[in-house]
Design a protein around this motif. Sequence first.
Motif, mmCIF file in Angstrom:
data_model
loop_
_atom_site.group_PDB
_atom_site.id
_atom_site.type_symbol
_atom_site.label_atom_id
_atom_site.label_comp_id
_atom_site.label_asym_id
_atom_site.label_seq_id
_atom_site.Cartn_x
_atom_site.Cartn_y
_atom_site.Cartn_z
ATOM 1 N N GLN A 191 46.147 -65.026 -42.067
ATOM 2 C CA GLN A 191 46.141 -65.617 -43.380
ATOM 3 C C GLN A 191 45.798 -64.483 -44.230
ATOM 4 O O GLN A 191 45.610 -65.018 -45.362
ATOM 5 C CB GLN A 191 44.601 -66.582 -43.097
ATOM 6 N N SER A 192 45.525 -63.292 -43.912
ATOM 7 C CA SER A 192 45.599 -62.113 -44.994
ATOM 8 C C SER A 192 46.128 -60.887 -44.416
ATOM 9 O O SER A 192 46.645 -61.001 -43.166
ATOM 10 C CB SER A 192 44.389 -61.731 -45.483
ATOM 11 N N ASP A 193 46.165 -60.024 -44.929
ATOM 12 C CA ASP A 193 47.036 -58.781 -44.359
ATOM 13 C C ASP A 193 46.045 -58.178 -43.414
ATOM 14 O O ASP A 193 46.459 -57.150 -42.593
ATOM 15 C CB ASP A 193 47.072 -57.451 -45.798
ATOM 16 N N SER A 194 44.737 -58.460 -43.473
ATOM 17 C CA SER A 194 43.542 -57.791 -42.481
ATOM 18 C C SER A 194 42.923 -58.670 -41.564
ATOM 19 O O SER A 194 42.153 -58.451 -40.946
ATOM 20 C CB SER A 194 42.526 -56.900 -43.511
ATOM 21 N N GLN A 195 43.332 -59.887 -41.613
ATOM 22 C CA GLN A 195 42.692 -60.997 -40.728
ATOM 23 C C GLN A 195 43.703 -61.891 -40.191
ATOM 24 O O GLN A 195 44.672 -62.394 -40.785
ATOM 25 C CB GLN A 195 41.763 -61.829 -41.722
ATOM 26 N N LYS A 196 43.615 -61.789 -38.721
ATOM 27 C CA LYS A 196 44.349 -63.034 -38.053
ATOM 28 C C LYS A 196 43.866 -64.397 -38.281
ATOM 29 O O LYS A 196 42.722 -64.483 -38.633
ATOM 30 C CB LYS A 196 44.211 -62.366 -36.510
ATOM 31 N N ARG A 197 44.794 -65.289 -37.975
ATOM 32 C CA ARG A 197 44.336 -66.798 -38.131
ATOM 33 C C ARG A 197 44.023 -67.274 -36.613
ATOM 34 O O ARG A 197 45.087 -67.589 -35.830
ATOM 35 C CB ARG A 197 45.433 -67.376 -38.564
ATOM 36 N N LEU A 198 43.040 -67.221 -36.430
ATOM 37 C CA LEU A 198 42.494 -67.617 -34.701
ATOM 38 C C LEU A 198 42.295 -69.227 -34.883
ATOM 39 O O LEU A 198 41.171 -69.899 -34.252
ATOM 40 C CB LEU A 198 41.400 -67.003 -34.503
ATOM 41 N N MET A 254 49.549 -69.198 -44.520
ATOM 42 C CA MET A 254 49.568 -68.366 -43.477
ATOM 43 C C MET A 254 51.012 -67.770 -43.355
ATOM 44 O O MET A 254 52.044 -68.366 -44.165
ATOM 45 C CB MET A 254 49.251 -69.117 -42.243
ATOM 46 N N SER A 255 51.030 -66.826 -42.539
ATOM 47 C CA SER A 255 52.510 -66.398 -42.060
ATOM 48 C C SER A 255 52.445 -65.933 -40.824
ATOM 49 O O SER A 255 51.398 -65.835 -40.019
ATOM 50 C CB SER A 255 52.742 -65.041 -43.014
ATOM 51 N N SER A 283 55.406 -49.529 -38.757
ATOM 52 C CA SER A 283 54.664 -49.951 -39.656
ATOM 53 C C SER A 283 53.080 -49.675 -39.411
ATOM 54 O O SER A 283 52.624 -49.675 -38.183
ATOM 55 C CB SER A 283 55.027 -51.326 -40.094
ATOM 56 N N THR A 284 52.192 -50.295 -40.261
ATOM 57 C CA THR A 284 50.852 -50.529 -40.000
ATOM 58 C C THR A 284 50.367 -51.677 -39.426
ATOM 59 O O THR A 284 51.344 -52.589 -39.752
ATOM 60 C CB THR A 284 49.961 -50.092 -41.326
ATOM 61 N N PRO A 285 49.402 -52.101 -38.556
ATOM 62 C CA PRO A 285 49.052 -53.191 -38.344
ATOM 63 C C PRO A 285 49.001 -54.444 -39.515
ATOM 64 O O PRO A 285 48.648 -53.955 -40.499
ATOM 65 C CB PRO A 285 47.643 -53.227 -37.589
ATOM 66 N N PHE A 286 49.561 -55.611 -39.173
ATOM 67 C CA PHE A 286 49.494 -56.602 -39.978
ATOM 68 C C PHE A 286 50.490 -56.877 -41.165
ATOM 69 O O PHE A 286 50.291 -57.485 -42.131
ATOM 70 C CB PHE A 286 47.875 -56.875 -40.716
ATOM 71 N N GLU A 287 51.547 -55.882 -40.720
ATOM 72 C CA GLU A 287 52.320 -55.885 -42.035
ATOM 73 C C GLU A 287 53.573 -56.935 -41.510
ATOM 74 O O GLU A 287 54.204 -56.597 -40.557
ATOM 75 C CB GLU A 287 53.176 -54.380 -41.994
ATOM 76 N N ASP A 288 53.698 -57.646 -42.309
ATOM 77 C CA ASP A 288 54.588 -58.763 -42.109
ATOM 78 C C ASP A 288 55.901 -58.602 -41.812
ATOM 79 O O ASP A 288 56.773 -59.298 -41.265
ATOM 80 C CB ASP A 288 54.476 -59.965 -43.206
ATOM 81 N N SER A 289 56.308 -57.509 -42.538
ATOM 82 C CA SER A 289 57.740 -56.986 -42.336
ATOM 83 C C SER A 289 58.207 -56.951 -40.829
ATOM 84 O O SER A 289 59.305 -56.539 -40.486
ATOM 85 C CB SER A 289 58.046 -55.841 -43.263
ATOM 86 N N GLU A 290 57.217 -56.385 -40.053
ATOM 87 C CA GLU A 290 57.596 -56.216 -38.692
ATOM 88 C C GLU A 290 57.271 -57.464 -37.709
ATOM 89 O O GLU A 290 57.094 -57.353 -36.569
ATOM 90 C CB GLU A 290 56.705 -54.951 -38.191
ATOM 91 N N SER A 341 51.519 -62.756 -51.537
ATOM 92 C CA SER A 341 50.673 -63.820 -51.241
ATOM 93 C C SER A 341 51.554 -64.654 -50.105
ATOM 94 O O SER A 341 52.725 -64.516 -49.941
ATOM 95 C CB SER A 341 50.788 -64.535 -52.441
ATOM 96 N N ARG A 342 50.737 -65.337 -49.413
ATOM 97 C CA ARG A 342 51.233 -66.481 -48.599
ATOM 98 C C ARG A 342 51.165 -67.807 -49.116
ATOM 99 O O ARG A 342 50.251 -68.370 -49.610
ATOM 100 C CB ARG A 342 50.222 -66.320 -47.200
ATOM 101 N N SER A 343 52.281 -68.296 -48.828
ATOM 102 C CA SER A 343 52.412 -69.641 -49.711
ATOM 103 C C SER A 343 51.490 -70.791 -49.156
ATOM 104 O O SER A 343 51.658 -71.034 -47.982
ATOM 105 C CB SER A 343 54.061 -70.091 -49.742
ATOM 106 N N PRO A 344 50.908 -71.440 -49.916
ATOM 107 C CA PRO A 344 50.099 -72.751 -49.472
ATOM 108 C C PRO A 344 50.862 -73.881 -49.397
ATOM 109 O O PRO A 344 50.272 -75.304 -49.161
ATOM 110 C CB PRO A 344 48.938 -72.655 -50.417
#
Length: 525
Positions: A275-282, A255-256, A374-381, A225-228
């Motif tokens: 804002q999620s693993d599959s969605q950028k925050r524009l 967000m992250s 890694s795969t796209p949107f992976e926060d570890s990268e 999860s992304r902390s609010p």
Amino acid sequence: MSLQMVSTVSNSSLLQPGFSLLNFDGHVFFFGQKGWPKRSCPTGVFLLDIKENELKMKPAFFSKDSCYLPPLRYPALCALRSNDEYQYIIHGGKTPNNDLSDKIYLMSLVNKNSKKMTFQCIEKDLGGDVPEARYGHTINVVHSRGKSISVLFGGRSYTPLAQRTTDKWNSVVDCLPSVFLIDFEFGCCTSYILPELQDGLSFHVSIAKDDTIYILGGHSLQNNSRSPNLYKLKIDLPLGSPSLTCTILPGGISMSSAIVTQVSDTEFVLVGGYQSDSQKRLLCNTIILEDSKIEIVESVNPEWTPDIKHCRMWFGCDMGKGSVLLGIPGANKQLMPDANYFYILRCKGAEEDKEEELTTQICSQTSSEDPGDSTPFEDSEEFCFSAEANSFDMDDADTYNEDDEEDESETGYWITCSASCNIDVNTWVPFYSTELNKPAMILCSGGAGHWVHAQCMDLSETMLLRLSEANVKYFCNKHVDLNKGLQTPQKAVCLKKQPMKTLRKKKTMTLSTPTKKSFLRRLFE
């Protein structure tokens, strides 16, 4: 806000997810390339020269008394000012071998002229509760009661060795939600556990002003999860032990990997992220810090290009003075894996773009993803960046003229070991398979004893390993003739062995003619 595309001219393949930007005296430097540095720029640090919408990368240099600084991706960085000296703190990050670093460095500008900029990098040794190797964390500097201290928080690390399995050998976990206070003056580090910080966070945003740090967003692997939450961390530095208090404030953003850039003493702009693993925050937000209060409001978004809107991932970093460098994968990624498109987002108007002395520090996890790991949107990268905003006006960077440079001390591994020594910190690359970030050296027993570079002595790797394992004396090329008696035994005189046929002939009796007659006479009598 204005968004402008720039074209890369040289070394553009080095600008991959995970890099960082450092701002020294208005000059922006690139750090953290993917892969080990090449001979063209062994330091791995480049000056970013952007003119007429063209981005050029020019190699930077380090002094000879500097330690080796490997190219680290996703480290924690922040600017440190002390006694009119401007430095950068660099901690953690990933090496080109995908190992995590637990070292902490101080990088400063020691020589500047119109021809060349020279940096000095020092590795700091810490005692006490030293933070483990990690990446995706933040580091800031706070000031209280006339004193200053560095604060480190968050990040991820590899699973402990005792808990690793073959299938998940390089799996990552959240670091414990400990807050580390680092005192560089005394070289000590202390960790604190605060009840308000329950989960480990990485790729969050942190903004420091005076004695307070605001922590916004971040991703937790444990909860996925992304902390609010919005955390307010206050550090008091009295005469005795430090005092830490943490408060959870309303108005956070889930967000992250967002980027924060500073546009004035009290105003910041929050750009992008996930804002999620599959969605950028524009989206973009304005953060205002006044009177020990924080306010986050929505701001006007730039006109994102179709390429940015539809790309699967993006990465970037704060350049200082309200500017952000953004990168997205190129359309021909299959033909050219390193091809990326780059944009500069300017969050200040032209009338506001003037010289300022900005004293507030920012530390943000910028949006990035590494297709190779890694795969796209992976926060570890994704990676973090922390700096003080400064002027972004680029001066001309001319060619290097060694007449403009001062003499530098020669110490440690970068000494001139012999008259034919060609080892230099700015041009050296590993020669032996056992070398990593320093040249291999061997002790010469000649005279009072001195160290020499194995490469300068033309030693093969097999001979170098044999000498390191065997308990024998070694003599360099200069002292080998003076110590031949000690290095090799004297040649023994070889006795010539006569053939057996020759010996038999010598043993055969030779009789004269009178003797033969007398012998025959006696034989027949």
